[in-house]
Design a protein around this motif. Structure first.
Motif, PDB file in Angstrom:
ATOM      1  N   CYS A 154       0.298  -1.174   0.211  1.00  0.00           N
ATOM      2  CA  CYS A 154       0.143   0.092   0.127  1.00  0.00           C
ATOM      3  C   CYS A 154       0.938   1.491  -0.163  1.00  0.00           C
ATOM      4  CB  CYS A 154      -0.756   0.383   1.378  1.00  0.00           C
ATOM      5  SG  CYS A 154      -1.598  -1.315   1.744  1.00  0.00           S
ATOM      6  N   GLY A 155       0.901   2.117  -1.372  1.00  0.00           N
ATOM      7  CA  GLY A 155       2.335   3.271  -0.953  1.00  0.00           C
ATOM      8  C   GLY A 155       3.189   2.605  -1.861  1.00  0.00           C
ATOM      9  N   PHE A 156       3.393   3.435  -3.154  1.00  0.00           N
ATOM     10  CA  PHE A 156       4.681   3.160  -3.882  1.00  0.00           C
ATOM     11  C   PHE A 156       5.796   4.380  -4.142  1.00  0.00           C
ATOM     12  CE2 PHE A 156       6.510   1.904  -7.891  1.00  0.00           C
ATOM     13  CZ  PHE A 156       6.501   0.577  -7.469  1.00  0.00           C
ATOM     14  N   GLY A 157       5.597   5.116  -3.208  1.00  0.00           N
ATOM     15  CA  GLY A 157       6.525   6.014  -3.065  1.00  0.00           C
ATOM     16  C   GLY A 157       8.010   5.509  -2.993  1.00  0.00           C
ATOM     17  N   ARG A 158       8.569   6.435  -2.196  1.00  0.00           N
ATOM     18  CA  ARG A 158      10.078   6.183  -2.442  1.00  0.00           C
ATOM     19  C   ARG A 158      10.325   4.621  -1.208  1.00  0.00           C
ATOM     20  NH1 ARG A 158      13.683  11.246  -2.097  1.00  0.00           N
ATOM     21  NH2 ARG A 158      13.331  12.896  -3.756  1.00  0.00           N
ATOM     22  N   VAL A 159       9.836   4.617   0.542  1.00  0.00           N
ATOM     23  CA  VAL A 159      10.063   3.498   0.296  1.00  0.00           C
ATOM     24  C   VAL A 159       9.165   2.614  -0.393  1.00  0.00           C
ATOM     25  CG1 VAL A 159       8.661   2.771   3.311  1.00  0.00           C
ATOM     26  CG2 VAL A 159       9.627   5.219   2.661  1.00  0.00           C
ATOM     27  N   GLY A 160       8.116   2.412  -0.341  1.00  0.00           N
ATOM     28  CA  GLY A 160       7.342   1.382  -1.502  1.00  0.00           C
ATOM     29  C   GLY A 160       7.920   0.983  -2.479  1.00  0.00           C
ATOM     30  N   GLN A 161       9.162   1.324  -3.143  1.00  0.00           N
ATOM     31  CA  GLN A 161       9.679   1.528  -4.373  1.00  0.00           C
ATOM     32  C   GLN A 161      10.649   0.865  -3.747  1.00  0.00           C
ATOM     33  OE1 GLN A 161      10.292   3.946  -7.166  1.00  0.00           O
ATOM     34  NE2 GLN A 161       8.577   5.766  -6.838  1.00  0.00           N
ATOM     35  N   THR A 162      11.255   0.888  -2.612  1.00  0.00           N
ATOM     36  CA  THR A 162      12.602   0.189  -1.791  1.00  0.00           C
ATOM     37  C   THR A 162      12.310  -1.329  -1.826  1.00  0.00           C
ATOM     38  OG1 THR A 162      13.556   2.542  -2.041  1.00  0.00           O
ATOM     39  CG2 THR A 162      14.427   0.338  -0.474  1.00  0.00           C
ATOM     40  N   SER A 200       1.066 -10.894   3.251  1.00  0.00           N
ATOM     41  CA  SER A 200       1.261 -10.117   4.212  1.00  0.00           C
ATOM     42  C   SER A 200       0.818  -8.818   3.295  1.00  0.00           C
ATOM     43  CB  SER A 200       2.932 -10.272   4.552  1.00  0.00           C
ATOM     44  OG  SER A 200       2.608  -9.150   5.453  1.00  0.00           O
ATOM     45  N   VAL A 201       0.652  -7.586   4.092  1.00  0.00           N
ATOM     46  CA  VAL A 201       0.014  -6.479   3.494  1.00  0.00           C
ATOM     47  C   VAL A 201       1.379  -5.350   4.428  1.00  0.00           C
ATOM     48  CG1 VAL A 201      -1.264  -4.625   3.528  1.00  0.00           C
ATOM     49  CG2 VAL A 201      -2.319  -6.962   3.285  1.00  0.00           C
ATOM     50  N   ILE A 202       2.010  -4.632   3.510  1.00  0.00           N
ATOM     51  CA  ILE A 202       2.309  -3.368   4.048  1.00  0.00           C
ATOM     52  C   ILE A 202       2.033  -1.894   3.647  1.00  0.00           C
ATOM     53  CG2 ILE A 202       4.272  -3.926   2.120  1.00  0.00           C
ATOM     54  CD1 ILE A 202       6.470  -2.823   4.359  1.00  0.00           C
ATOM     55  N   ILE A 203       1.844  -1.497   4.938  1.00  0.00           N
ATOM     56  CA  ILE A 203       1.507   0.174   4.375  1.00  0.00           C
ATOM     57  C   ILE A 203       2.767   1.242   4.759  1.00  0.00           C
ATOM     58  CG2 ILE A 203      -0.242   1.623   5.441  1.00  0.00           C
ATOM     59  CD1 ILE A 203      -2.060  -0.595   6.438  1.00  0.00           C
ATOM     60  N   THR A 204       3.187   1.194   3.481  1.00  0.00           N
ATOM     61  CA  THR A 204       4.405   2.393   3.218  1.00  0.00           C
ATOM     62  C   THR A 204       4.133   3.994   3.728  1.00  0.00           C
ATOM     63  OG1 THR A 204       4.420   2.665   1.189  1.00  0.00           O
ATOM     64  CG2 THR A 204       5.495   0.793   1.756  1.00  0.00           C
ATOM     65  N   PHE A 205       2.916   4.267   3.790  1.00  0.00           N
ATOM     66  CA  PHE A 205       2.504   5.592   3.416  1.00  0.00           C
ATOM     67  C   PHE A 205       2.677   6.625   5.017  1.00  0.00           C
ATOM     68  CE2 PHE A 205      -1.274   4.179   1.337  1.00  0.00           C
ATOM     69  CZ  PHE A 205      -1.252   5.076  -0.048  1.00  0.00           C
ATOM     70  N   ASP A 240       1.443   8.984   5.990  1.00  0.00           N
ATOM     71  CA  ASP A 240       0.183   9.615   6.964  1.00  0.00           C
ATOM     72  C   ASP A 240      -0.356   8.702   7.813  1.00  0.00           C
ATOM     73  OD1 ASP A 240      -1.823  11.259   7.382  1.00  0.00           O
ATOM     74  OD2 ASP A 240      -2.760  10.778   5.320  1.00  0.00           O
ATOM     75  N   PHE A 241      -0.474   9.140   9.356  1.00  0.00           N
ATOM     76  CA  PHE A 241      -0.862   8.185   9.668  1.00  0.00           C
ATOM     77  C   PHE A 241      -2.318   8.113   9.800  1.00  0.00           C
ATOM     78  CE2 PHE A 241      -3.932   9.054  13.766  1.00  0.00           C
ATOM     79  CZ  PHE A 241      -3.596   7.499  14.662  1.00  0.00           C
ATOM     80  N   HIS A 242      -3.363   9.373   9.387  1.00  0.00           N
ATOM     81  CA  HIS A 242      -4.275   9.039   9.079  1.00  0.00           C
ATOM     82  C   HIS A 242      -4.732   8.191   7.476  1.00  0.00           C
ATOM     83  CE1 HIS A 242      -5.957  12.529  11.872  1.00  0.00           C
ATOM     84  NE2 HIS A 242      -5.287  12.833  11.082  1.00  0.00           N
ATOM     85  N   ALA A 243      -4.113   7.848   7.222  1.00  0.00           N
ATOM     86  CA  ALA A 243      -4.049   7.217   5.553  1.00  0.00           C
ATOM     87  C   ALA A 243      -4.035   5.905   6.423  1.00  0.00           C
ATOM     88  CB  ALA A 243      -3.410   7.372   4.322  1.00  0.00           C
ATOM     89  N   SER A 244      -3.195   5.559   6.696  1.00  0.00           N
ATOM     90  CA  SER A 244      -2.341   4.181   7.123  1.00  0.00           C
ATOM     91  C   SER A 244      -3.358   3.224   8.191  1.00  0.00           C
ATOM     92  CB  SER A 244      -0.935   4.728   8.315  1.00  0.00           C
ATOM     93  OG  SER A 244      -0.344   4.596   7.194  1.00  0.00           O
ATOM     94  N   MET A 245      -3.923   4.788   9.042  1.00  0.00           N
ATOM     95  CA  MET A 245      -4.911   3.905   9.949  1.00  0.00           C
ATOM     96  C   MET A 245      -6.793   3.589   8.996  1.00  0.00           C
ATOM     97  SD  MET A 245      -4.852   3.829  12.849  1.00  0.00           S
ATOM     98  CE  MET A 245      -5.825   3.970  14.278  1.00  0.00           C
ATOM     99  N   LYS A 246      -6.739   4.224   8.401  1.00  0.00           N
ATOM    100  CA  LYS A 246      -8.018   3.463   7.744  1.00  0.00           C
ATOM    101  C   LYS A 246      -7.891   2.907   6.392  1.00  0.00           C
ATOM    102  CE  LYS A 246      -9.816   6.947   4.039  1.00  0.00           C
ATOM    103  NZ  LYS A 246     -10.035   7.753   3.749  1.00  0.00           N
ATOM    104  N   ILE A 247      -6.546   2.240   6.055  1.00  0.00           N
ATOM    105  CA  ILE A 247      -6.029   0.743   5.636  1.00  0.00           C
ATOM    106  C   ILE A 247      -6.144  -0.470   6.285  1.00  0.00           C
ATOM    107  CG2 ILE A 247      -4.345  -0.032   3.983  1.00  0.00           C
ATOM    108  CD1 ILE A 247      -3.604   2.834   3.348  1.00  0.00           C
ATOM    109  N   LEU A 248      -5.103  -0.152   7.355  1.00  0.00           N
ATOM    110  CA  LEU A 248      -5.224  -0.224   8.362  1.00  0.00           C
ATOM    111  C   LEU A 248      -7.303  -1.495   9.115  1.00  0.00           C
ATOM    112  CD1 LEU A 248      -3.642  -2.600  10.589  1.00  0.00           C
ATOM    113  CD2 LEU A 248      -3.028  -0.378  11.948  1.00  0.00           C
ATOM    114  N   LYS A 249      -7.624  -0.048   9.211  1.00  0.00           N
ATOM    115  CA  LYS A 249      -9.275  -0.915   9.197  1.00  0.00           C
ATOM    116  C   LYS A 249      -9.122  -1.306   8.984  1.00  0.00           C
ATOM    117  CE  LYS A 249      -9.271   2.730  13.419  1.00  0.00           C
ATOM    118  NZ  LYS A 249     -10.199   4.429  13.797  1.00  0.00           N
ATOM    119  N   THR A 250      -9.876  -1.377   7.486  1.00  0.00           N
ATOM    120  CA  THR A 250     -10.221  -2.227   6.342  1.00  0.00           C
ATOM    121  C   THR A 250      -9.298  -3.730   5.829  1.00  0.00           C
ATOM    122  OG1 THR A 250     -10.895   0.438   5.204  1.00  0.00           O
ATOM    123  CG2 THR A 250     -10.987  -1.875   3.927  1.00  0.00           C
TER     124      THR A 250
END
Length: 664
Positions: free
Chosen positions: A417-425, A478-483, A485-495
């Motif tokens: 979840c998220g394909f920015g610099r961290v996600g791409q790494t 597995s799921v990894i959340i790389t955002f 933004d705390f709010h975005a991470s919480m929304k994804i995590l709960k879903t």
């Protein structure tokens, strides 16, 4: 008299503390808190403070510093990247809205100057409210979010000529011939001011700040920043233009220097406090008596603002081939009047361009629209889905079908979840270890670039159940959340946790402030950037001061063991070489103190050619002042701290060269 003013200021600050605190508790913008303070204490409220010229003067300085700060952040590269939204959507929205409101004002019998002021003010939306709310909702990178930001950038640009226009209209006295001449002169003066400010910025400001930095005095540096900002404001005001234009241009000139970040941090306290006072004075202009006696008129004007701006925004977005649902979300997000609209109307009051009664009705309606705006932005998605169900459903079905069809046989994969610099790494590590993954991201440009390169990346909101189901969450390992933004991470995590209570979830966060909340929401592991970087920095330090590698690695393993239980097996054993395992530790940052009779004293960075050593100059620190990304023309002086980054062996060679002039 001094005691009288002091009591007023103390009263203002006391009520401001209480009101702004309540606004934050209720998730209202602080701007509204300050406006409420003005209503309470002002001559039109309880009358505790009558109109004070001293307070108004301080409030004007607040606007000067606001424009100065915006100038510092003005990014031509950002504008170029979003040019279609900025100069396409933005231009169409501002001029169409202003034109329609001007026509309505003319038909209502208002004079030309008043109509121009209202049209300009009502064409602008609230950058502060919209961007803050979209960021909290993790919608800033969505389709409607990016379009809204593009329009807001153009509106902020247009605020500058509008601020020039107000005093020009006052000078014209309503005569069309005089107005045309005044506008022509204002334009020519504006061009002349821009040219002069550019030359001053290029040839005077950078050397000036080099000299000030060499004095190694924080007080002198801050004093110079204030002097430059206010001198530029005084210069443009002396030319018959708005003093805010000078502040904006001064900010732009200084944004090109390596002292930009230091200047921004120095000016921020003055800006925030004085800008708060400005919104207090706006509140003091609002009459509770007029609100009570013209209640339905104020409500009607407020509704008209939302309907007219919303309709224009929707139609313009549709003309630019945005989908119905996206267009409606843009319209709902930007249909209010903004802080620059209030600035223009307040300035118009100063120059007697707005009749008091009409102006107060319009100002009250504008403030009311701002108070409703956060709720419209918050619920824009639900409203759009209800009114544009078919459009939204079709669009989402297409996205879901693409993801599901491309990955119908996938299993034991990772959902990224998220394909920015961290996600791409992370994706490169997964690819190198032959682990399959599906990446989801909301940046359409990044998705297109990645898919064109053959990456398994899809446009989609990872907080939506249908998107996660299309990505075969039930078959993922597995799921990894790389955002970040705390709010975005919480929304994804709960879903994710609602759909699958057992799947392992790894979450990245900026710091350890929200670790407990994320863990309680269902994250198996939370990796804070700052926490991990502190471990790496400590490892660097211990190795550099001579601690045995095995002892350093033992300490880091013990620390991580308590926080990252499932990751402990990935770390090497005590007898392994840590520099082979932690590739991050190869690069270092090193500071060289320029002193004595060193070879580099008095030489410019251009003459030293440090890039030949494969090192990068991060900054130069003079006294308490740190200049980021210094110019190649900067000459090194005694007691300068030169901050270098690179590989240890390259840093060592560069350090020796700076001291002796020898390259070997």
């Amino acid at each position: 008299m001094t005691e009288h003013i002091l009591l007023h200021v103390v009263l203002l600050l006391t009520i401001a503390v209480i009101t702004v605190s309540l606004s934050r508790r209720l998730h209202f913008p602080p701007i509204l808190g300050y406006i409420i303070v003005g209503i309470i204490v002002g001559p039109n409220g309880f009358g505790w403070i009558q109109k004070e010229e001293n307070i108004e003067l301080l409030a004007e300085f607040g606007i000067v510093f606001l424009l100065f700060a915006i100038g510092l952040e003005f990014s031509f590269s950002q504008m170029y990247a979003m040019r279609k939204q900025v100069f396409g959507l933005g231009t169409a929205q501002v001029f169409t809205t202003a034109g329609v409101i001007y026509l309505i004002g003319t038909l209502a019998g208002l004079d030309t100057n008043t109509t121009i002021v209202i049209a300009g003010a009502f064409a602008l939306s609230s950058t502060a409210i919209v961007i803050k709310q979209l960021t909290e909702q993790s919608e800033i990178q969505s389709r409607h979010g990016r379009s809204a930001v593009g329009i807001l950038i153009f509106q902020d640009i247009m605020a500058i000529p509008l601020l020039i226009l107000i005093p020009t209209l006052a000078l014209s006295g309503g005569d069309d011939g005089v107005l045309t001449w005044a506008l022509t002169m204002a334009f020519l003066k504006g061009v002349l001011v821009v040219v002069i400010m550019h030359l001053i910025g290029k040839y005077l400001l950078r050397p000036l700040f080099h000299e000030v930095a060499s004095a190694k005095s924080q007080e002198l540096f801050t004093l110079t920043v204030l002097t430059v900002a206010l001198s530029a404001a005084a210069f443009t005001e002396g030319m018959g233009l708005s003093m805010t234009l000078g502040a904006f241009l001064a900010g732009m000139m200084l944004s090109e220097t390596e002292y930009r970040h230091q200047i921004e941090s120095d000016i921020r306290p003055f800006q925030d406090i004085l800008l708060g006072l400005f919104f207090v004075t706006v509140g003091m202009l609002i009459s509770i008596e007029i609100l009570a006696s013209h209640f339905w008129m104020v409500i009607a004007v407020t509704l008209a603002i939302f309907i007219i701006k919303g309709a224009i925004l929707y139609l313009v977005s549709r003309l630019f081939k945005k989908e119905g649902g996206v267009s409606l979300r843009i319209a709902l997000s930007l249909s209010q009047v903004g802080e620059f609209g209030l600035v223009l109307m307040t300035l118009a009051f100063t120059y007697k361009l707005l009749p008091e009664e009409i102006g107060n009705i319009l100002l009250t309606a504008a403030v009311l629209s701002m108070s409703i705006a956060p709720f419209l932005v918050k619920f824009n998605g639900k409203i759009a889905k209800r009114l544009h169900k078919s459009s939204y459903t079709m669009s989402h079905h297409e996205i879901e079908n693409t993801i599901a069809e491309d990955n119908k046989h996938i299993q034991d994969h990772v959902i990224l979840c998220g394909f920015g610099r961290v996600g791409q790494t992370v994706s490169r590590f997964l690819h190198n270890s032959n682990n399959r993954f599906i990446a989801l991201d909301m940046d359409i440009k990044r998705v297109h670039e990645a898919r064109a390169a053959g990456e398994s990346v899809y446009y989609g909101d990872a907080s939506k159940e249908n998107i996660l189901n299309a990505a075969s969450l039930s078959k993922a390992k597995s799921v990894i959340i790389t955002f970040s933004d705390f709010h975005a991470s919480m929304k994804i995590l709960k879903t994710v946790r609602r759909l699958d209570p057992n799947i392992p979830i790894l979450v990245r966060t900026l710091d350890d402030q929200h670790v407990n909340e994320l863990t309680e929401a269902g994250a198996n592991e939370v990796v804070p950037d700052t926490f991990e970087s502190s471990i790496m920095l400590a490892s660097h330090l211990l190795l550099m001061i001579g601690e045995p590698p095995s002892q350093v690695l033992k300490q880091t393993r013990n620390i991580r063991k308590n926080r990252y239980k499932t990751l402990e097996n990935f770390y090497p054993g005590e007898d392994d070489n840590p520099l082979e395992q932690h590739q991050v530790m190869k690069g270092i940052i090193h500071t060289v103190l320029i002193e004595g009779s060193m070879f580099s004293v008095g030489k410019t960075l251009k003459e030293l050619k440090l890039t030949d050593f494969n090192v990068h100059v991060e900054a130069i620190k003079r006294g308490h002042i740190r200049g980021e990304r210094p110019s190649v023309e900067t000459a090194l002086r005694l007691d300068d701290h030169l901050v270098l980054s690179g590989l240890p062996e390259d840093i060592e060679r560069a350090d020796k060269f700076l001291k002796t002039g020898r390259q070997n």
